[in-house]
Design an enzyme around this catalytic site. Structure first.
Site, PDB file in Angstrom:
ATOM      1  N   LYS A 237       4.784  10.058  -0.719  1.00  0.00           N
ATOM      2  CA  LYS A 237       6.031   9.659  -0.058  1.00  0.00           C
ATOM      3  C   LYS A 237       6.727  10.905   0.474  1.00  0.00           C
ATOM      4  CE  LYS A 237       7.107   5.579  -2.857  1.00  0.00           C
ATOM      5  NZ  LYS A 237       7.018   4.548  -1.817  1.00  0.00           N
ATOM      6  N   ARG A 311       0.815  -3.432  -6.706  1.00  0.00           N
ATOM      7  CA  ARG A 311      -0.036  -4.627  -6.694  1.00  0.00           C
ATOM      8  C   ARG A 311      -1.344  -4.390  -7.449  1.00  0.00           C
ATOM      9  NH1 ARG A 311      -0.081  -4.683  -0.223  1.00  0.00           N
ATOM     10  NH2 ARG A 311       1.942  -3.738  -0.658  1.00  0.00           N
TER      11      ARG A 311
END
Ligand code: BES
Ligand code: ZN
Ligand code: ZN
Length: 463
Positions: A237, A311
């Protein structure tokens, strides 16, 4: 000193105290000293009051008194709020007001030389009212547990310290705490959890909380994303807000809070909570984009992006919930930035393979203050998740509908006949506003909603 809280609106005689009419507006507070007494006037406005409005009033009342410094006894006048309440039930009105009060009292001061907050105790003339206050205290404590966990910085709350903390929290309660880690994660086929944690020196933990007060009830599983820090991994990020990613365990905190609330409120449930705890960092051992993960159901997932790690660990959680025999599964996660683009910051997204239930969850959200809004899970988008190398990619090829494709990915791990609900709370882990009972730091989102969802499932299965 004695403090009295007096709700007011325009028709009140008391407004002769004020020059400005606006003090009767909803949420306005005026402190008026009268000798040894302090009167707190709070405006309740013109409209009818929802339970959330009443929590808000409790919150601003408490906040208006933090500067009073002194410890004091407080009494409150509830009749005007009762007259205006949409649902004028005294127990609920008092409980909601006090819930807001206790939530507003919260401060995360573990690492501050903060002065101690003044102690204010409510005086209940009638003994029977005390139980409503007690119910509010229990609820607020559970929400504040979730807030505490989210507010902890990543160097203090690692998967290891998090698991230890949960053992302490549930010590001497009806909730049992099991921790799966090390080689056991590999030998028991928790492939996603093992893979995501590889790049961090902090070992992964899978915490399983079980509350089996009534084993005759159908088993409900709560699965919460517990990424104690999400750097993005190799797809690192960028940008100044990366510190926010200490709260990437907000889903697991909501589940822990809900389990505490179920335990403390003596709810006769049969609930298992599955909390995969990992840190998503990148070192020489880290998983890489293009890696393939084989899950216990035989599905091979291609890692399109290491920042779509939530996920990957939730998939293990969903599969394990089914292995343990859960027929209803609710997962909750700070899963996608995309949900905030879709809904803004007030409501989380709620998805399900039982679409007709979605409005019911929306209603529970409105009642509890943990707002959710129904979102679709279009199977037609499945081609966005196609993989050249494996069965499914963890990254969508489309720039649109990222919250939906994330939900669709999770759905691949839910068998037919299982009721599955997914809550994407990436946009609500912090409060959407700082007014009312919200304070700086985490919101504690999801605790009250999950609790009510479990209670509602229990009520339905009894019919
Ligand atoms: N933890 C983030 C999601 C998030 C974003 C939480 C903002 C809180 C605030 C998640 O792991 C993530 O990085 N998601 C990616 C998915 C993408 C790579 C498919 C995202 O939303 O951009
Ligand atoms: Zn991520
Ligand atoms: Zn994440």
């Amino acid at each position: 000193m004695h403090i009295t809280i007096v709700p007011i609106h325009e028709a009140n005689d008391d407004i002769i105290f004020f020059e400005e009419k606006s003090c009767t507006e909803f949420g306005n507070v005026q402190l008026i000293p009268k000798g040894e007494e302090l009167i707190v006037y709070i405006g309740i406005g013109q409209d009818s009051l929802t339970l959330e409005d009443i929590r808000f009033l409790g919150g601003i009342s408490r906040k208006s008194l933090t500067n009073a410094k002194e410890d004091a006894a407080v009494s409150a006048e509830f009749s005007l709020i009762m007259n205006r309440a949409e649902n004028p039930e005294l127990g609920q009105v008092i409980s909601s007001f006090m819930e807001g009060w206790y939530l507003a009292e919260y401060q995360f001061s573990s690492y501050k030389r903060a002065p101690k907050l003044n102690q204010l105790t409510m005086r209940w003339e009638e003994e029977s009212l005390r139980e409503y206050d007690h119910a509010a205290r229990i609820r607020a404590n559970a929400v504040n547990l979730a807030r505490d966990l989210c507010n902890e910085p990543a160097n203090k709350l690692t998967p290891t310290t998090y698991a230890e903390r949960l053992k302490q929290v549930f010590h001497e309660t009806d909730v049992t705490v099991q921790v799966i880690d090390g080689d056991e994660l590999v030998s028991n086929e928790f492939a996603g959890i093992h893979t995501v944690a590889k790049g961090s020196s902090e070992p992964a933990k899978l915490v399983v909380l079980t509350l089996a007060r009534d084993a005759s009830k159908e088993k409900i599983a709560l699965v919460g994303k517990g990424v104690t820090f999400d750097s993005g991994g190799t797809n690192v990020k960028t940008g100044k807000d990366i510190g926010e990613m200490k709260m990437d365990m907000g889903g697991s905190a909501a589940v822990a809070g809900a389990m505490k609330l179920l335990a403390d409120s003596n709810t006769a449930a049969n609930v298992v909570a599955i909390l995969p705890l990992v840190e998503n960092l990148a070192d020489g051992n880290a998983f890489l984009p293009s890696d393939i993960i084989r899950y216990r159901n035989g599905l091979h997932v291609e890692v399109g992006n290491t920042d779509a790690e939530g996920r990957l660990i939730l998939a293990d959680g969903l599969l394990y919930a089914q292995l343990l025999g859960a027929k209803t599964i609710v997962d909750i996660a700070t899963l996608t930035g995309s949900i905030g683009s879709a809904l803004g910051l007030k409501a989380a997204g709620v998805f399900s393979n039982a679409e007709s239930d979605l409005w019911h969850y929306k209603q529970l959200g409105d009642q509890t203050g943990d707002y959710v809004w129904p979102m679709p899970v279009y199977d037609d988008y499945l081609h966005y998740l196609k993989s050249d190398c494996g069965d499914v990619n963890n990254m969508s090829s489309s720039p649109y509908g990222g919250a939906i494709t994330a939900a669709l990915f999770l759905k691949q791990f839910v068998e037919k006949g299982i009721k599955w609900v997914h809550i994407d709370m990436a946009n609500t882990v912090r409060p959407w506003r700082e007014q009312g009972y919200y304070v700086p730091g985490a919101s504690g989102f999801g605790v009250r909603l999950l609790f009510e969802m479990v209670r509602s499932e229990l009520a339905q299965s009894q019919i």
